[in-house]
Design an enzyme around this catalytic site. Structure first.
Site, mmCIF file in Angstrom:
data_model
loop_
_atom_site.group_PDB
_atom_site.id
_atom_site.type_symbol
_atom_site.label_atom_id
_atom_site.label_comp_id
_atom_site.label_asym_id
_atom_site.label_seq_id
_atom_site.Cartn_x
_atom_site.Cartn_y
_atom_site.Cartn_z
ATOM 1 N N CYS A 246 0.858 -1.180 0.000
ATOM 2 C CA CYS A 246 0.000 0.000 0.000
ATOM 3 C C CYS A 246 0.897 1.235 0.000
ATOM 4 O O CYS A 246 2.095 1.138 0.244
ATOM 5 C CB CYS A 246 -0.921 0.004 1.218
ATOM 6 S SG CYS A 246 -2.227 1.251 1.113
ATOM 7 N N CYS B 53 0.084 4.250 1.801
ATOM 8 C CA CYS B 53 -0.189 5.271 2.830
ATOM 9 C C CYS B 53 0.939 5.479 3.838
ATOM 10 O O CYS B 53 1.109 6.584 4.348
ATOM 11 C CB CYS B 53 -1.511 4.999 3.530
ATOM 12 S SG CYS B 53 -1.614 3.392 4.317
ATOM 13 N N CYS C 99 -3.554 6.283 0.254
ATOM 14 C CA CYS C 99 -3.177 4.968 -0.268
ATOM 15 C C CYS C 99 -2.986 4.976 -1.779
ATOM 16 O O CYS C 99 -3.017 3.911 -2.404
ATOM 17 C CB CYS C 99 -4.247 3.947 0.104
ATOM 18 S SG CYS C 99 -4.611 3.914 1.860
ATOM 19 N N LYS D 67 -12.220 -4.672 2.849
ATOM 20 C CA LYS D 67 -11.631 -3.821 3.887
ATOM 21 C C LYS D 67 -12.527 -2.610 4.068
ATOM 22 O O LYS D 67 -12.784 -1.868 3.122
ATOM 23 C CB LYS D 67 -10.229 -3.402 3.448
ATOM 24 C CG LYS D 67 -9.543 -2.479 4.439
ATOM 25 C CD LYS D 67 -8.108 -2.202 4.013
ATOM 26 C CE LYS D 67 -7.429 -1.243 4.952
ATOM 27 N NZ LYS D 67 -6.045 -0.972 4.521
ATOM 28 N N ARG E 2 -2.525 3.662 12.767
ATOM 29 C CA ARG E 2 -2.024 4.876 12.118
ATOM 30 C C ARG E 2 -0.988 5.576 12.998
ATOM 31 O O ARG E 2 -0.101 6.261 12.484
ATOM 32 C CB ARG E 2 -3.184 5.770 11.690
ATOM 33 C CG ARG E 2 -3.981 5.083 10.562
ATOM 34 C CD ARG E 2 -5.235 5.820 10.116
ATOM 35 N NE ARG E 2 -6.023 4.958 9.222
ATOM 36 C CZ ARG E 2 -7.226 5.264 8.773
ATOM 37 N NH1 ARG E 2 -7.793 6.407 9.113
ATOM 38 N NH2 ARG E 2 -7.855 4.422 7.976
ATOM 39 N N ARG F 210 -10.675 7.745 3.900
ATOM 40 C CA ARG F 210 -10.448 6.686 2.921
ATOM 41 C C ARG F 210 -11.757 6.123 2.351
ATOM 42 O O ARG F 210 -11.809 5.026 1.831
ATOM 43 C CB ARG F 210 -9.646 5.555 3.564
ATOM 44 C CG ARG F 210 -8.347 5.981 4.263
ATOM 45 C CD ARG F 210 -7.273 4.922 4.126
ATOM 46 N NE ARG F 210 -6.216 4.972 5.108
ATOM 47 C CZ ARG F 210 -5.233 5.879 5.139
ATOM 48 N NH1 ARG F 210 -5.206 6.871 4.268
ATOM 49 N NH2 ARG F 210 -4.293 5.808 6.046
ATOM 50 N N GLU G 270 -16.837 -7.866 -4.096
ATOM 51 C CA GLU G 270 -15.393 -7.634 -4.003
ATOM 52 C C GLU G 270 -14.615 -8.953 -4.046
ATOM 53 O O GLU G 270 -13.613 -9.075 -4.747
ATOM 54 C CB GLU G 270 -15.040 -6.896 -2.695
ATOM 55 C CG GLU G 270 -15.358 -5.411 -2.682
ATOM 56 C CD GLU G 270 -14.376 -4.566 -3.502
ATOM 57 O OE1 GLU G 270 -13.464 -5.128 -4.137
ATOM 58 O OE2 GLU G 270 -14.542 -3.329 -3.510
ATOM 59 N N LYS H 283 -11.533 -7.521 6.816
ATOM 60 C CA LYS H 283 -10.882 -6.641 7.776
ATOM 61 C C LYS H 283 -11.767 -5.430 8.053
ATOM 62 O O LYS H 283 -12.271 -4.843 7.096
ATOM 63 C CB LYS H 283 -9.561 -6.188 7.162
ATOM 64 C CG LYS H 283 -8.798 -5.171 7.968
ATOM 65 C CD LYS H 283 -7.614 -4.674 7.205
ATOM 66 C CE LYS H 283 -6.964 -3.577 8.005
ATOM 67 N NZ LYS H 283 -5.874 -2.945 7.340
ATOM 68 N N SER I 114 -5.801 -3.198 14.818
ATOM 69 C CA SER I 114 -5.186 -2.509 15.954
ATOM 70 C C SER I 114 -6.196 -2.072 17.021
ATOM 71 O O SER I 114 -5.976 -2.268 18.216
ATOM 72 C CB SER I 114 -4.392 -1.306 15.450
ATOM 73 O OG SER I 114 -5.228 -0.417 14.716
ATOM 74 N N TYR J 39 -2.246 -8.869 16.482
ATOM 75 C CA TYR J 39 -1.191 -8.357 17.368
ATOM 76 C C TYR J 39 -1.125 -9.180 18.653
ATOM 77 O O TYR J 39 -0.170 -9.072 19.407
ATOM 78 C CB TYR J 39 -1.451 -6.874 17.679
ATOM 79 C CG TYR J 39 -1.557 -6.047 16.406
ATOM 80 C CD1 TYR J 39 -0.411 -5.663 15.713
ATOM 81 C CD2 TYR J 39 -2.806 -5.716 15.874
ATOM 82 C CE1 TYR J 39 -0.515 -4.954 14.531
ATOM 83 C CE2 TYR J 39 -2.923 -5.008 14.688
ATOM 84 C CZ TYR J 39 -1.773 -4.636 14.020
ATOM 85 O OH TYR J 39 -1.865 -3.952 12.841
HETATM 86 C C1 PBG Z 1 -2.937 0.235 4.889
HETATM 87 C C2 PBG Z 1 -3.302 -0.553 6.098
HETATM 88 C C3 PBG Z 1 -3.982 -0.104 7.232
HETATM 89 C C4 PBG Z 1 -4.063 -1.192 8.095
HETATM 90 C C5 PBG Z 1 -3.432 -2.256 7.480
HETATM 91 N N1 PBG Z 1 -2.982 -1.843 6.235
HETATM 92 C C6 PBG Z 1 -4.450 1.256 7.590
HETATM 93 C C7 PBG Z 1 -5.530 1.903 6.861
HETATM 94 O O1 PBG Z 1 -6.133 1.375 5.932
HETATM 95 O O2 PBG Z 1 -5.786 3.051 7.213
HETATM 96 C C8 PBG Z 1 -4.724 -1.185 9.428
HETATM 97 C C9 PBG Z 1 -4.399 -2.341 10.307
HETATM 98 C C10 PBG Z 1 -4.765 -2.184 11.735
HETATM 99 O O3 PBG Z 1 -5.528 -1.291 12.149
HETATM 100 O O4 PBG Z 1 -4.279 -3.009 12.521
HETATM 101 N N2 PBG Z 1 -1.593 0.106 4.560
#
Ligand code: PBG
Length: 347
Positions: free
Chosen positions: A134, A136, A144, A217, A227, A239, A255, A270, A297, A336
């Site tokens: 990605c 970002c 992104c 996603k 982030r 986004r 998708e 996700k 996260s 995690y």
């Molecule tokens: C984008 C990406 C994100 C996450 C994984 N890949 C952030 C986003 O889309 O803003 C989030 C993963 C998480 O929150 O643990 N590279």
């Protein structure tokens, strides 16, 4: 007192009813419960995300206790600990030395992720190294993709451009493949990202390299702590023009179907916990493909924060959340909690 005795007497009198169906019979002992358990959680189900950055040492991410930004050396150490616990795979994220409008370090062979791939694969060849593909983390605007600065008058200013972004994602995937990645995982929800990366890889001798698509996603508030970790908040806007609306589930099936026709080898949903219905629906729709759930996260930090306050039993809550994700249909879980959970499962 007399009233209570009367009540008890009543209950005892009715208690010799014959029940032929008693589901509690199979819950009587730990051994019986273990025998009829339908879902099993294993360290081999986990994919452990690592954040790598330049420099030395490790620093803990404020909003993700127990998770660190790691130097390459520390990432190798962490990978080894994970491997020793039976965790078979990692997902790498990079924090670059410098950011710019298209994220040059993202496809440089001296990029932080490329260095980490080489070091980890050299130290632990059997460890499966997956990489997030990605833009970002690498762009100064935190988006992104390539941003419309006016050259596309028919599209809104600051719109994340689709096809321009595909070219860069192809370069990033090739660069990760050249460094030795085992799986690439495009995460930007850019239309055509799977077919774009597939043809980039095929034209450079990486026909054999699998793609794990972040197929479904959502534009989620639960990415907040990530982030912080990846230092990748969008500098303007959000986004929502590429990530999915949390209200939708039929669109998720579209998708995933598209990703399969584009050549995705594995699918992902996700976040995980607020989207277990989506996970279940995708599992039912595509029983033939491996399905990954990303326990993101914010889901991690919520359990950590409640546990730190003494409001919840961290171990029990974590294992319950993870088994719920598997029960809903995930084959593998990016989490995690991987190290803690693997440790608890081995005890
Ligand atoms: C984008 C990406 C994100 C996450 C994984 N890949 C952030 C986003 O889309 O803003 C989030 C993963 C998480 O929150 O643990 N590279």
């Amino acid at each position: 007192m007399a009233l209570l005795e009367l009540g008890l007497q009543n209950i005892l009198q009715t208690s010799n009813t014959t029940l032929s169906r008693r589901l509690r019979r199979l819950r009587t002992t730990p051994a019986l419960r273990a025998m009829v358990r339908e879902t099993e959680l294993n360290a081999r189900d986990f994919i452990y995300p690592l954040f790598v950055r330049h420099g030395s040492g490790r620093n803990e991410i404020r909003s993700m206790p127990g998770i660190f930004q790691l130097s390459v050396e520390e990432a190798v150490y962490e990978a080894q600990s994970a491997f020793n616990l039976g965790i078979p795979a990692l997902m790498l994220f990079g924090i670059p030395a410098a950011k710019d409008s298209i994220g040059l370090e993202n496809f440089s062979n001296q990029g932080i992720v490329q260095q980490a791939i080489r070091a980890i694969k050299q130290a632990i060849p059997e460890m499966i190294v997956m990489t997030d593909v990605c833009m970002c983390e690498y762009t100064d605007h935190g988006h992104c993709g390539v941003i419309n600065t006016g050259n596309h008058p028919n599209l809104p200013q600051e719109y994340v451009l689709n096809d321009e972004t595909l070219d860069i994602l192809g370069k990033v995937a090739i660069s990760h493949a050249e460094a030795g990645a085992d799986v690439v995982a495009p995460s930007g929800m850019i239309d055509g990202m799977v077919s774009g990366i597939r043809s980039a890889l095929d034209s450079t001798g990486f026909e054999h390299l699998p793609i794990l698509s972040y197929s479904v996603k959502y534009a989620s508030a639960f990415y907040g702590p990530f982030r912080d970790a990846a230092e990748s908040p969008p500098q303007f806007g959000d986004r929502k023009t590429h990530q999915m609306d949390p209200a939708n589930v039929r669109e998720a099936l579209r998708e995933t179907a598209l990703d399969i026709t584009e050549g995705a080898d594995m699918l992902m949903v996700k976040p995980a916990l607020p989207y277990l219905d989506v996970l279940y629906r995708v599992r039912q729709a595509h029983p033939e493909l491996p399905l990954v759930a990303y326990n993101v996260s914010g889901e991690y930090s919520m359990i950590k924060a409640a546990a730190a306050n003494g409001w919840i039993d961290e171990r029990k809550a974590t294992l319950e959340a993870l088994i719920g994700i598997k029960r809903a249909g995930a084959d593998m879980i990016i989490t995690y909690h991987a190290m803690d959970a693997a440790r608890w499962l081995s005890q």
